[in-house]
Scaffold this motif. Structure first.
Motif, mmCIF file in Angstrom:
data_model
loop_
_atom_site.group_PDB
_atom_site.id
_atom_site.type_symbol
_atom_site.label_atom_id
_atom_site.label_comp_id
_atom_site.label_asym_id
_atom_site.label_seq_id
_atom_site.Cartn_x
_atom_site.Cartn_y
_atom_site.Cartn_z
ATOM 1 N N VAL A 146 29.143 -44.879 -15.326
ATOM 2 C CA VAL A 146 29.274 -43.534 -14.758
ATOM 3 C C VAL A 146 30.111 -43.606 -13.485
ATOM 4 O O VAL A 146 30.247 -44.657 -12.867
ATOM 5 N N LYS A 147 30.698 -42.448 -13.113
ATOM 6 C CA LYS A 147 31.446 -42.358 -11.859
ATOM 7 C C LYS A 147 30.451 -42.068 -10.736
ATOM 8 O O LYS A 147 30.035 -40.922 -10.545
ATOM 9 N N VAL A 148 30.062 -43.105 -10.021
ATOM 10 C CA VAL A 148 28.995 -42.982 -9.011
ATOM 11 C C VAL A 148 29.301 -41.887 -7.994
ATOM 12 O O VAL A 148 28.424 -41.102 -7.618
ATOM 13 N N GLU A 149 30.566 -41.811 -7.546
ATOM 14 C CA GLU A 149 30.915 -40.841 -6.500
ATOM 15 C C GLU A 149 30.851 -39.399 -6.988
ATOM 16 O O GLU A 149 30.778 -38.468 -6.185
ATOM 17 N N GLU A 150 30.842 -39.182 -8.323
ATOM 18 C CA GLU A 150 30.790 -37.830 -8.879
ATOM 19 C C GLU A 150 29.393 -37.444 -9.362
ATOM 20 O O GLU A 150 29.177 -36.329 -9.832
ATOM 21 N N CYS A 151 28.444 -38.365 -9.296
ATOM 22 C CA CYS A 151 27.067 -38.076 -9.729
ATOM 23 C C CYS A 151 26.302 -37.361 -8.616
ATOM 24 O O CYS A 151 26.565 -37.585 -7.436
ATOM 25 N N ASN A 152 25.348 -36.491 -8.979
ATOM 26 C CA ASN A 152 24.518 -35.834 -7.980
ATOM 27 C C ASN A 152 23.170 -35.471 -8.588
ATOM 28 O O ASN A 152 22.982 -35.548 -9.801
ATOM 29 N N TRP A 153 22.232 -35.079 -7.736
ATOM 30 C CA TRP A 153 20.912 -34.658 -8.205
ATOM 31 C C TRP A 153 20.386 -33.546 -7.297
ATOM 32 O O TRP A 153 20.823 -33.386 -6.169
ATOM 33 N N PHE A 154 19.421 -32.774 -7.844
ATOM 34 C CA PHE A 154 18.777 -31.726 -7.057
ATOM 35 C C PHE A 154 17.420 -31.400 -7.673
ATOM 36 O O PHE A 154 17.130 -31.802 -8.801
ATOM 37 N N LEU A 155 16.614 -30.682 -6.922
ATOM 38 C CA LEU A 155 15.299 -30.254 -7.400
ATOM 39 C C LEU A 155 15.400 -28.816 -7.889
ATOM 40 O O LEU A 155 15.866 -27.941 -7.158
ATOM 41 N N ASP A 156 14.984 -28.579 -9.113
ATOM 42 C CA ASP A 156 14.973 -27.238 -9.683
ATOM 43 C C ASP A 156 13.592 -26.628 -9.461
ATOM 44 O O ASP A 156 12.610 -27.061 -10.068
ATOM 45 N N ASN A 157 13.511 -25.659 -8.560
ATOM 46 C CA ASN A 157 12.248 -24.975 -8.223
ATOM 47 C C ASN A 157 11.207 -25.938 -7.662
ATOM 48 O O ASN A 157 10.017 -25.642 -7.644
ATOM 49 N N GLY A 158 11.645 -27.109 -7.215
ATOM 50 C CA GLY A 158 10.730 -28.080 -6.618
ATOM 51 C C GLY A 158 9.863 -28.832 -7.613
ATOM 52 O O GLY A 158 9.107 -29.720 -7.228
ATOM 53 N N THR A 159 9.958 -28.491 -8.897
ATOM 54 C CA THR A 159 9.076 -29.110 -9.892
ATOM 55 C C THR A 159 9.808 -29.972 -10.922
ATOM 56 O O THR A 159 9.182 -30.696 -11.675
ATOM 57 N N THR A 160 11.139 -29.866 -10.951
ATOM 58 C CA THR A 160 11.926 -30.637 -11.923
ATOM 59 C C THR A 160 13.088 -31.322 -11.221
ATOM 60 O O THR A 160 13.853 -30.685 -10.499
ATOM 61 N N LEU A 161 13.197 -32.626 -11.428
ATOM 62 C CA LEU A 161 14.300 -33.399 -10.874
ATOM 63 C C LEU A 161 15.450 -33.376 -11.875
ATOM 64 O O LEU A 161 15.287 -33.760 -13.035
ATOM 65 N N VAL A 162 16.618 -32.907 -11.439
ATOM 66 C CA VAL A 162 17.791 -32.790 -12.321
ATOM 67 C C VAL A 162 18.862 -33.785 -11.879
ATOM 68 O O VAL A 162 19.290 -33.771 -10.725
ATOM 69 N N LEU A 163 19.284 -34.649 -12.792
ATOM 70 C CA LEU A 163 20.334 -35.628 -12.521
ATOM 71 C C LEU A 163 21.590 -35.235 -13.285
ATOM 72 O O LEU A 163 21.516 -34.923 -14.479
ATOM 73 N N ALA A 164 22.736 -35.245 -12.629
ATOM 74 C CA ALA A 164 24.020 -34.951 -13.279
ATOM 75 C C ALA A 164 24.892 -36.194 -13.163
ATOM 76 O O ALA A 164 25.306 -36.569 -12.061
ATOM 77 N N LEU A 165 25.149 -36.858 -14.286
ATOM 78 C CA LEU A 165 25.907 -38.110 -14.309
ATOM 79 C C LEU A 165 27.252 -37.881 -14.999
ATOM 80 O O LEU A 165 27.291 -37.421 -16.140
ATOM 81 N N GLU A 166 28.341 -38.191 -14.314
ATOM 82 C CA GLU A 166 29.667 -38.022 -14.925
ATOM 83 C C GLU A 166 30.102 -39.323 -15.589
ATOM 84 O O GLU A 166 30.086 -40.397 -14.980
ATOM 85 N N LYS A 167 30.507 -39.233 -16.846
ATOM 86 C CA LYS A 167 30.890 -40.418 -17.618
ATOM 87 C C LYS A 167 32.250 -40.944 -17.165
ATOM 88 O O LYS A 167 33.134 -40.182 -16.780
ATOM 89 N N VAL A 168 32.425 -42.279 -17.270
ATOM 90 C CA VAL A 168 33.743 -42.881 -17.066
ATOM 91 C C VAL A 168 34.586 -42.676 -18.316
ATOM 92 O O VAL A 168 35.714 -42.198 -18.263
ATOM 93 N N ASN A 169 33.995 -43.005 -19.480
ATOM 94 C CA ASN A 169 34.663 -42.781 -20.762
ATOM 95 C C ASN A 169 34.299 -41.385 -21.254
ATOM 96 O O ASN A 169 33.180 -41.153 -21.706
ATOM 97 N N GLN A 170 35.230 -40.460 -21.165
ATOM 98 C CA GLN A 170 34.955 -39.070 -21.521
ATOM 99 C C GLN A 170 35.431 -38.727 -22.929
ATOM 100 O O GLN A 170 35.744 -37.577 -23.238
ATOM 101 N N MET A 171 35.463 -39.756 -23.795
ATOM 102 C CA MET A 171 35.840 -39.540 -25.190
ATOM 103 C C MET A 171 34.786 -40.108 -26.135
ATOM 104 O O MET A 171 35.084 -40.474 -27.267
ATOM 105 N N GLU A 172 33.543 -40.212 -25.671
ATOM 106 C CA GLU A 172 32.483 -40.730 -26.530
ATOM 107 C C GLU A 172 31.172 -39.988 -26.272
ATOM 108 O O GLU A 172 30.934 -39.450 -25.193
ATOM 109 N N TRP A 173 30.332 -39.971 -27.309
ATOM 110 C CA TRP A 173 28.982 -39.414 -27.195
ATOM 111 C C TRP A 173 28.013 -40.563 -26.944
ATOM 112 O O TRP A 173 28.069 -41.580 -27.609
ATOM 113 N N TRP A 174 27.118 -40.390 -25.966
ATOM 114 C CA TRP A 174 26.094 -41.408 -25.701
ATOM 115 C C TRP A 174 24.989 -41.294 -26.747
ATOM 116 O O TRP A 174 24.596 -40.187 -27.120
#
Length: 319
Positions: A216-244
């Protein structure tokens, strides 16, 4: 202060046992003070109420300060995400404009036409096609065998695991981790590198931990709390031509052959891949309408040209 979080683990463990949330936790705490201490009887009622109000206002001020700080951080992360999306949309528009300027179906060269003419004259052509179709069916059966036991992707092309849910596009992966109670950012631990991740509550075992499926592109990843009850992680792929097929290597895999590419846009693909996808979509529409595919149309055009060049030949028995 460094001692602020000294008892967080103990309080979080206690809070998780209260289905009624914060109100129920407060009720339990004051119940404890009444039964096991002289909090109510050791001082005057006025002094006790004054003490409670002072402490309430002290931490109310800290809570709002922290809330405002996290709000700024979240807005900045959201701004960066929107900026990335804007750039991608701009690239998509440019790619579509470039694609529109190019012919979707190209004419055959003279050399290709000659080869096709020779193929049409070959009496063993039908047998060759049948053999190819049979081989394709065998390959499909073999691939299906490899996919046995894999999970079917959820609506977001990811999977619903016991402790979290993940979805994906070709560009990024999103992980939603329910925490079971309302917390603040300081109660959460999130660590990641190019190939590893760790996330959960402070002073508690990680909810998600392990080696990522891919970089993943570490510098483009981020996280936040949704309503304080759910942790949301957003990870940007390095290879953007494949399905995990999974988030971490210890998780069960999903069957990526059953991924629905709808959330992905043609503009996200490179020129060669986009051309292949557009051709497949065109051929599918032609088949649905009972019309020839692009390849079949090419063959018909070559045959018509050949017939026009050789009027002395009888083509009445040709398919």
């Amino acid at each position: 202060m460094a001692e602020d979080d000294k008892f967080d683990g103990m309080f979080l463990a206690m809070a998780q046992q209260h289905d009624g949330g914060v109100i129920e936790v407060i009720d339990t705490f004051f119940n404890f003070l009444a039964r096991k201490t002289d909090f109510y009887t050791g001082a005057s009622e006025i002094d006790t109420e004054k003490l409670i109000i002072e402490k309430f206002k002290k931490y109310q001020k800290k809570a709002f300060t922290e809330h405002d700080r996290k709000k700024v951080e979240y807005e900045e992360a959201d701004r960066k995400k929107k900026e990335r999306m804007r750039k991608k949309e701009e690239e998509e528009r440019k790619a579509k404009a470039a694609a529109a300027a190019e012919p979707k179906i190209k004419e055959l060269t003279d050399e290709e036409a000659k080869k096709l003419e020779e193929k049409l004259a070959n009496n063993d052509q039908k047998k060759e096609v049948d053999n190819k179709e049979e081989k394709t069916e065998d390959d499909d059966e073999e691939e299906d065998e490899k996919d046995k036991g894999k999970l079917k992707p959820n609506a977001g092309n990811g999977a619903d695991m016991a402790k979290y849910r993940w979805t994906q596009s070709l560009q990024e992966v999103e992980v939603n981790i329910p925490l079971g109670l309302k917390v603040k950012s300081r109660d959460v631990v999130v660590e990641w590198s190019k190939r590893k991740i760790k996330a959960g509550l402070k002073n508690a075992p990680p909810i998600l931990e392990g080696e990522l499926y891919n970089d993943v592109k570490v510098e483009e990843c981020n996280w936040f709390l949704d309503n304080g009850t759910t942790l949301v992680l957003a990870l940007e792929k390095v290879n953007q031509m494949e399905w995990w097929s999974r988030i971490i290597t210890s998780d069960p895999e999903i069957n990526t052959r059953k991924v629905n590419p709808e959330p992905s846009k043609l503009g996200d693909l490179d020129g060669e891949t986009r051309g292949m996808v557009e051709k497949m979509m065109y051929d599918q529409r032609q088949k649905e309408m009972g019309l020839p595919t692009s390849d079949e149309q090419k063959k018909q055009d070559v045959l018509k040209k050949f017939m026009a060049q050789h009027p002395e030949m009888d083509f009445s028995k040709c398919d």
